[in-house]
Design a protein around this motif. Sequence first.
Motif, PDB file in Angstrom:
ATOM      1  N   ALA A 579       0.807  -1.219   0.000  1.00 22.32           N
ATOM      2  CA  ALA A 579       0.000   0.000   0.000  1.00 22.32           C
ATOM      3  C   ALA A 579       0.842   1.271   0.000  1.00 22.32           C
ATOM      4  CB  ALA A 579      -0.947  -0.012   1.204  1.00 22.32           C
ATOM      5  N   LEU A 580       1.846   1.331   0.862  1.00 21.38           N
ATOM      6  CA  LEU A 580       2.575   2.578   1.033  1.00 21.38           C
ATOM      7  C   LEU A 580       3.338   3.035  -0.208  1.00 21.38           C
ATOM      8  CD1 LEU A 580       3.863   2.499   4.710  1.00 21.38           C
ATOM      9  CD2 LEU A 580       1.941   3.737   3.741  1.00 21.38           C
ATOM     10  N   PRO A 581       3.985   2.156  -0.968  1.00 18.56           N
ATOM     11  CA  PRO A 581       4.647   2.655  -2.185  1.00 18.56           C
ATOM     12  C   PRO A 581       3.682   3.301  -3.176  1.00 18.56           C
ATOM     13  CG  PRO A 581       5.496   0.494  -1.609  1.00 18.56           C
ATOM     14  CD  PRO A 581       4.329   0.739  -0.718  1.00 18.56           C
ATOM     15  N   LEU A 582       2.488   2.719  -3.308  1.00 15.16           N
ATOM     16  CA  LEU A 582       1.504   3.322  -4.209  1.00 15.16           C
ATOM     17  C   LEU A 582       1.051   4.683  -3.680  1.00 15.16           C
ATOM     18  CD1 LEU A 582      -0.664   0.193  -5.104  1.00 15.16           C
ATOM     19  CD2 LEU A 582       1.116   1.288  -6.490  1.00 15.16           C
ATOM     20  N   VAL A 583       0.898   4.781  -2.366  1.00 18.52           N
ATOM     21  CA  VAL A 583       0.533   6.066  -1.745  1.00 18.52           C
ATOM     22  C   VAL A 583       1.649   7.082  -1.968  1.00 18.52           C
ATOM     23  CG1 VAL A 583       0.164   7.205   0.468  1.00 18.52           C
ATOM     24  CG2 VAL A 583      -1.021   5.065  -0.039  1.00 18.52           C
ATOM     25  N   ALA A 584       2.903   6.641  -1.841  1.00 19.40           N
ATOM     26  CA  ALA A 584       4.032   7.552  -2.045  1.00 19.40           C
ATOM     27  C   ALA A 584       4.047   8.104  -3.460  1.00 19.40           C
ATOM     28  CB  ALA A 584       5.348   6.811  -1.752  1.00 19.40           C
ATOM     29  N   VAL A 585       3.765   7.268  -4.447  1.00 15.07           N
ATOM     30  CA  VAL A 585       3.726   7.725  -5.841  1.00 15.07           C
ATOM     31  C   VAL A 585       2.615   8.755  -6.027  1.00 15.07           C
ATOM     32  CG1 VAL A 585       3.252   7.000  -8.210  1.00 15.07           C
ATOM     33  CG2 VAL A 585       4.752   5.618  -6.763  1.00 15.07           C
ATOM     34  N   ALA A 586       1.450   8.489  -5.430  1.00 19.18           N
ATOM     35  CA  ALA A 586       0.324   9.423  -5.555  1.00 19.18           C
ATOM     36  C   ALA A 586       0.667  10.774  -4.938  1.00 19.18           C
ATOM     37  CB  ALA A 586      -0.918   8.820  -4.898  1.00 19.18           C
ATOM     38  N   LEU A 587       1.287  10.773  -3.751  1.00 24.81           N
ATOM     39  CA  LEU A 587       1.641  12.031  -3.084  1.00 24.81           C
ATOM     40  C   LEU A 587       2.729  12.767  -3.854  1.00 24.81           C
ATOM     41  CD1 LEU A 587       1.617  10.806   0.623  1.00 24.81           C
ATOM     42  CD2 LEU A 587      -0.042  12.328  -0.477  1.00 24.81           C
ATOM     43  N   TYR A 588       3.652  12.020  -4.467  1.00 27.11           N
ATOM     44  CA  TYR A 588       4.688  12.652  -5.296  1.00 27.11           C
ATOM     45  C   TYR A 588       4.054  13.350  -6.494  1.00 27.11           C
ATOM     46  CZ  TYR A 588       8.306  12.790  -8.922  1.00 27.11           C
ATOM     47  OH  TYR A 588       9.140  13.179  -9.942  1.00 27.11           O
ATOM     48  N   ALA A 589       3.145  12.666  -7.163  1.00 28.94           N
ATOM     49  CA  ALA A 589       2.498  13.262  -8.329  1.00 28.94           C
ATOM     50  C   ALA A 589       1.648  14.453  -7.944  1.00 28.94           C
ATOM     51  CB  ALA A 589       1.652  12.212  -9.040  1.00 28.94           C
ATOM     52  N   ALA A 590       1.045  14.392  -6.744  1.00 27.18           N
ATOM     53  CA  ALA A 590       0.164  15.480  -6.293  1.00 27.18           C
ATOM     54  C   ALA A 590       0.930  16.639  -5.676  1.00 27.18           C
ATOM     55  CB  ALA A 590      -0.851  14.936  -5.287  1.00 27.18           C
ATOM     56  N   ASP A 591       2.271  16.533  -5.608  1.00 25.21           N
ATOM     57  CA  ASP A 591       3.097  17.603  -5.051  1.00 25.21           C
ATOM     58  C   ASP A 591       2.731  17.874  -3.595  1.00 25.21           C
ATOM     59  OD1 ASP A 591       5.021  19.562  -4.938  1.00 25.21           O
ATOM     60  OD2 ASP A 591       3.796  21.117  -5.892  1.00 25.21           O
ATOM     61  N   THR A 592       2.488  16.784  -2.856  1.00 22.73           N
ATOM     62  CA  THR A 592       2.100  16.915  -1.451  1.00 22.73           C
ATOM     63  C   THR A 592       2.837  15.834  -0.659  1.00 22.73           C
ATOM     64  OG1 THR A 592      -0.105  17.530  -2.252  1.00 22.73           O
ATOM     65  CG2 THR A 592       0.137  17.182   0.124  1.00 22.73           C
ATOM     66  N   VAL A 593       4.118  16.062  -0.412  1.00 25.75           N
ATOM     67  CA  VAL A 593       4.915  15.006   0.213  1.00 25.75           C
ATOM     68  C   VAL A 593       5.263  15.303   1.667  1.00 25.75           C
ATOM     69  CG1 VAL A 593       5.941  14.238  -1.958  1.00 25.75           C
ATOM     70  CG2 VAL A 593       7.036  16.085  -0.676  1.00 25.75           C
ATOM     71  N   GLU A 594       4.686  16.359   2.235  1.00 29.33           N
ATOM     72  CA  GLU A 594       5.068  16.718   3.602  1.00 29.33           C
ATOM     73  C   GLU A 594       4.774  15.592   4.594  1.00 29.33           C
ATOM     74  OE1 GLU A 594       3.092  18.454   1.694  1.00 29.33           O
ATOM     75  OE2 GLU A 594       3.990  20.426   1.348  1.00 29.33           O
TER      76      GLU A 594
END
Length: 918
Positions: A579-594
């Motif tokens: 789950a977490l790697p897919l979430v990380a990709v989504a947050l990277y694309a959304a420019d929201t990695v805080e």
Amino acid sequence: MLYERESELTRVNTALRRAQAGRSSALVLTGPLGIGRSTLLQEAGAQAPDTVRVLRANAAPMEQDFAYGIVHQLLGPDLYAASGDQGTGGAARPCPAGRLPAPGDQDTPASEAVLHDLRSVLAETCADTPVLLLVDDLQWADLPSLRWLAYLARRPFGLRVVLVCTLRDGDPRAQHPLIRDLADAAEILRPAPFSLDGTRAMIHHHLGEPADDAYAHACQETCEGNPLFLEAVLRELALTGHRPTVEHADAVRAQGPAQFRDRLAGCLCTQPGPVRDLAAAIAAFGDHGDADLFRRHARLDAVGFQQALRTLHHLGLLGPHETPRFIHPVVRDAVDSSLTVAERERSREAAAELLHQAGRPAEHVADLLMTVTATHHPWAVAVLRAAAQAALRRGAPDTATRYLQRALLGSTGSFERARLLIELAGAERATDPAACERHIGQAVRLLPSATDRAAATLLIPPTFLGEAPASAVDLLRRAAEDLDPTAAHRGTAREIALRLEARLWHAGHENPTELTGAVERLRALGTPPPLDTGGDRELAAVLTNAATLSSALSATDVAALAGQILEREPVTAARACIALPLVAVALYAADTVEGLNTRLSGEQHAGRPDAVVHAENALVQLACGRLTQAREQADLAAERADADWREPTTAVRAAVAMETGDVQLIEHLLRDAGQRWTGGLALTAMLQLLKASLDARRGRGAHALESLLGCGRQLEAAGWRNSALYPWRPRAIALHHRLGEPRAALALAEEELAWARQWAAPASLGRALRLRALLPGGGGVATLRESADVLRASANTLERARTLLQLGRALESGKESKAVLREAADLATACGAPWLTERAYAALGTTAPSVDASLTHSERKVVSLVGKGLTNQEIADELGVSTRAVEKHLTSCYRKLGVAGRRELPGSRSAGAVFAVG
């Protein structure tokens, strides 16, 4: 050549000088097998003065019953002369006729009279010339000859004779009363093992050049100064053109020369039964036994065990360890070669049973079970399973796989076999996904429960980037149907059903229809979707990934949903790896990695692969524009990735390579692509983007543009429209503009801007506005100001630096322009983008400040050699250091200078980026 035996030869020469003066003596050269007794004996004869007559005899095990054999080897010519024949010594000598036994004469006892007559023959021989008697392997001499030699040693008076015999330690006949009687009357010489200097001399003699220190130490430690062992090793290595360098030290340790093994085996065959049994016991246990287990295996009482143990020590077969251990694996090979196959099997199976009864670790028992063809012990399968679990816990899946494969051979019953197949698949998951899938397919057919079958299929590793194999998808689909997806499952069954659904949706992520269906399923789950269980979160993560790839939801919605999953998913959960790697990709694309950055920096990641954590960190750093840190994390991820994570970490590394413009890394990834990359869309797109990046840097703009447009067509056909993940359009816009094709550039820029406004991630929108502003009718300064304002809400300072650079240039001059350009320069420097820093200072009309002031003298020297185009090996040779030292200097330079690779170092031949987006 004879080394380090000067003291022994001096003792022999001293004895010869005394013999010339009429004082006879006896010497016994003793020691373990291979210490060089026979060679020393030969050298003693060769160095004897011409005034000394040398008589030689060699005893052999097969001739122990050949009476007077040694006597006739020594005195044969003189016995013939005494009988009236013309021998080599000249005229016939008188001798009591009829009282000298013939060779092999078993009927003539070694009586006092016979022994005296033989001594008389020797006395006649040495009357004019001193005699050196050399007897090799005294322990095998026939008894009448042995009796005469002992008689001679006790009665030296009136003779001018030196008797030198060799006697091997540990041989059972070495304790014969006659040999002990002779030894008591003789001086004992015990040659020592070679010193390190002696070992060096042997190496130089056999290999023709001096040895490196590490190589000499490897020979010394491996052979323990045993000349025969060392010579056998060096002879074998010399045949292969082997050189005594540090790189070949491990080859020495791996040697098991057949010549030495055969000598050892022959030695063992002459030992009594208890000694052979104890040697077989030590060989059977390998590194896992102890003295009590050895004794029990050999079926010896305490006294017999100690006697046999002393013999093995005297033979030089055991090392100086508290627990009996052979000095080298070649000894074990020799013991094994002396046994029949059946004897060896029984011996090792018995050792495994004793270990099991003693409660030793399962892996120790399993190691022995692996060496037998078959075992019928009822506990064997359980032990092998326990050993496999222990191997997995210590990070040895290959070893666990071997244990479980062996356990399958002894399994009985379909359920036990299914359980073993599932455990085997789990061990193979990280090293051989195809075998894992195959064994799950075999296990599923043996499991009675639909829930068990479904749970087993979830062990098949998901394909995160590539297209899932059809056979794996078929297994997942059949398991889901078997579980009845229309039923209202609860508990474990519900969790399994959700995870199966997630896997199936993810398996179809390259199919636009499946992608659309996944987004519809996400919407059907409600806002927010259920996130209470791991299965809920895994399904939500997969569906969110579909929405990210297709841009079906806005970046705001994707970030909100991904953040909720991130909050609920425990980082230590096994399923977090999905789950977490897919979430990380989504947050990277959304420019929201805080939130992801906080989680990665603030928590321990027990249970998660290091490669995944480093890859996620690389995405965070890349999303923030910190290129140096992104490169470091991406490299660490690639180093630590197993089969499950090799492709995802490669994709992250490719993204870093494109952003940093590191030509060397791009070339490495492209070379690697031809060997290991699969045909999945994600990696195919990355490959095309990398080729385009390299072509652009080498002035092949048309080729680069062709690759980008081909990449875009493939992505669009699959429904993947997110430029934040696969920025083919921004790069194509820049190339169209550079190639003088404004209309094509404008058309793509309008598409990109429309997409970016819909997606609404600050980094993507700011980049799209900047690209649009560069084209005719794009709004110029006003659009660049809008881009800068948008990017102030983004974590990506590199994108903001690019926009500020363009804005400062567009403002042409004045106070505002300088302020904007200085901010761009500061941001670019902080991001580790020196080419961008140089452009900003060039626009200011000044030179960028020196960046190497913080470097040490050695680091500056390395950087200067990099600037001359030297490789790491060439730099190491130039400075007289190791390549590892050069790599450490370069890593320190990258960190201090804030650069991503050697191409960005000051003065580097490849420094400067020529393909930046906007």
